[in-house]
Write a protein that holds these residues in place. Sequence first.
Motif, short mmCIF file in Angstrom:
data_model
loop_
_atom_site.label_atom_id
_atom_site.label_comp_id
_atom_site.label_asym_id
_atom_site.label_seq_id
_atom_site.Cartn_x
_atom_site.Cartn_y
_atom_site.Cartn_z
N VAL A 170 0.85 -1.20 0.00
CA VAL A 170 0.00 0.00 0.00
C VAL A 170 0.88 1.26 0.00
O VAL A 170 0.58 2.23 -0.69
CB VAL A 170 -0.99 0.00 1.19
CG1 VAL A 170 -1.87 1.25 1.17
CG2 VAL A 170 -1.86 -1.26 1.17
N ALA A 171 2.00 1.22 0.73
CA ALA A 171 2.92 2.38 0.74
C ALA A 171 3.49 2.58 -0.65
O ALA A 171 3.51 3.71 -1.17
CB ALA A 171 4.04 2.16 1.75
N GLU A 191 -4.60 12.37 -8.75
CA GLU A 191 -3.51 11.49 -8.32
C GLU A 191 -3.08 11.84 -6.89
O GLU A 191 -2.78 10.96 -6.09
CB GLU A 191 -2.31 11.55 -9.27
CG GLU A 191 -2.60 11.27 -10.74
CD GLU A 191 -3.17 9.88 -11.05
OE1 GLU A 191 -3.47 9.11 -10.12
OE2 GLU A 191 -3.35 9.59 -12.25
N ALA A 192 -3.09 13.14 -6.57
CA ALA A 192 -2.78 13.54 -5.19
C ALA A 192 -3.82 12.93 -4.24
O ALA A 192 -3.48 12.40 -3.18
CB ALA A 192 -2.79 15.06 -5.06
N TYR A 222 -5.82 8.82 -0.12
CA TYR A 222 -6.64 7.66 0.31
C TYR A 222 -5.72 6.53 0.75
O TYR A 222 -5.99 5.82 1.73
CB TYR A 222 -7.50 7.06 -0.81
CG TYR A 222 -8.41 7.95 -1.62
CD1 TYR A 222 -8.91 9.13 -1.10
CD2 TYR A 222 -8.77 7.59 -2.91
CE1 TYR A 222 -9.74 9.93 -1.86
CE2 TYR A 222 -9.61 8.38 -3.67
CZ TYR A 222 -10.08 9.55 -3.15
OH TYR A 222 -10.89 10.32 -3.92
N LEU A 223 -4.66 6.33 -0.03
CA LEU A 223 -3.81 5.16 0.21
C LEU A 223 -2.92 5.35 1.44
O LEU A 223 -2.68 4.40 2.19
CB LEU A 223 -2.98 4.84 -1.03
CG LEU A 223 -3.85 4.28 -2.18
CD1 LEU A 223 -3.09 4.31 -3.50
CD2 LEU A 223 -4.31 2.85 -1.87
N TYR A 252 -7.95 -0.99 2.13
CA TYR A 252 -7.26 -0.94 0.83
C TYR A 252 -8.27 -1.17 -0.31
O TYR A 252 -8.32 -0.41 -1.28
CB TYR A 252 -6.16 -2.01 0.82
CG TYR A 252 -5.20 -1.97 -0.37
CD1 TYR A 252 -4.89 -0.78 -1.02
CD2 TYR A 252 -4.58 -3.14 -0.82
CE1 TYR A 252 -4.00 -0.76 -2.09
CE2 TYR A 252 -3.68 -3.13 -1.88
CZ TYR A 252 -3.39 -1.93 -2.52
OH TYR A 252 -2.51 -1.92 -3.57
N GLY A 253 -9.09 -2.20 -0.16
CA GLY A 253 -10.09 -2.51 -1.19
C GLY A 253 -11.07 -1.37 -1.41
O GLY A 253 -11.40 -1.02 -2.54
#
Length: 320
Positions: A44-45, A81-82, A87-88, A153-154
């Motif tokens: 995820v990172a 994209e930012a 979110y991630l 994550y999902g």
Amino acid sequence: MAQPPEVAEDPLLTSFEDTIRRNDRIEPRDWMPDAYRRTLVRQVAQHAHSEIIGMQPEGHWIGRAPSLRRKAILLAKVQDEAGHGLYLYSACETLGVARADLMRKLIDGRQKYSSIFNYPALTYADVGTIGWLVDGAAICNQVPLCRTSYGPYGRAMIRICKEESFHQRQGYELLATMMRGTDEQRAMVQESVDRFWWPSLMMFGPPDAESPNTAQSMAWNIKRNTNDDLRQRFVDMTVPQAEALGVTPPDPDLRWNEERGSYDFGEPDWAEFKAVLRGDGPRNAQRLAHRRRAWEEGAWVRDAAMAFARRGPRPEEDGR
Ligand SMILES: [Fe+2]
Ligand SMILES: [Fe+2]
């Protein structure tokens, strides 16, 4: 026969494995094996870092867009994209890591981001090609991740995928417009596709035989498909789009295989892939230097936000 006590199963592990077997989600407060947590933090990172480093090659063109319409589209795309990065990073924080820690590891080179963003965007056609091929490859990778076993994550991926499909369409639309233009514009698109085709195929990672973590990640339902499987899907989806556009992928081995019902294609240059991963790509040093500078120059904003949060609301700001 009863099990001897020394091999009695750990009830926490059993319940984790049952959840995975049922295809259910693991949530932040659930018990999870350390290796599962570590794998997710790494993945995820790396995904979050890719989103924000990926802003750089295209961000470079915002001030040079050929029209107000193109500028508005590109600005919205880079801003998305930012958001994906945010979110991630938030999803990653639910695994018990601090965002500042992740950022430190990125700028120290201890965590990776997708190697594709170490290639430069040299022409405005690259904005289209990045949307079409790079966001297209990202979609192939990410749609199955909407069903990944780790809940936060999902759920982040569901929203991200909706925005990625806008990104891919805007790229395709830009290229289609250029292909209806002058010979010079058509040549510019083909030259751009020549540069981005192979790095896009590399976005799915090394061949399955050289991807040691895939089996475990699939057993945990973190990953849903192998690298080679996703790469094939991408080629099958993209080649008809290339034909519709009128561009030729730079692969002499690319042809339809009637028997397999899929395209055969050549082998990416894996030595180049490894070199870029090692840090020897055309823009690795520049990407990290830019990120480091942004982090250092933004320190006062983070400090001010933290001071404001600690201070709490004042009476005159209350009771609106
Ligand atoms: Fe994204
Ligand atoms: Fe995107």
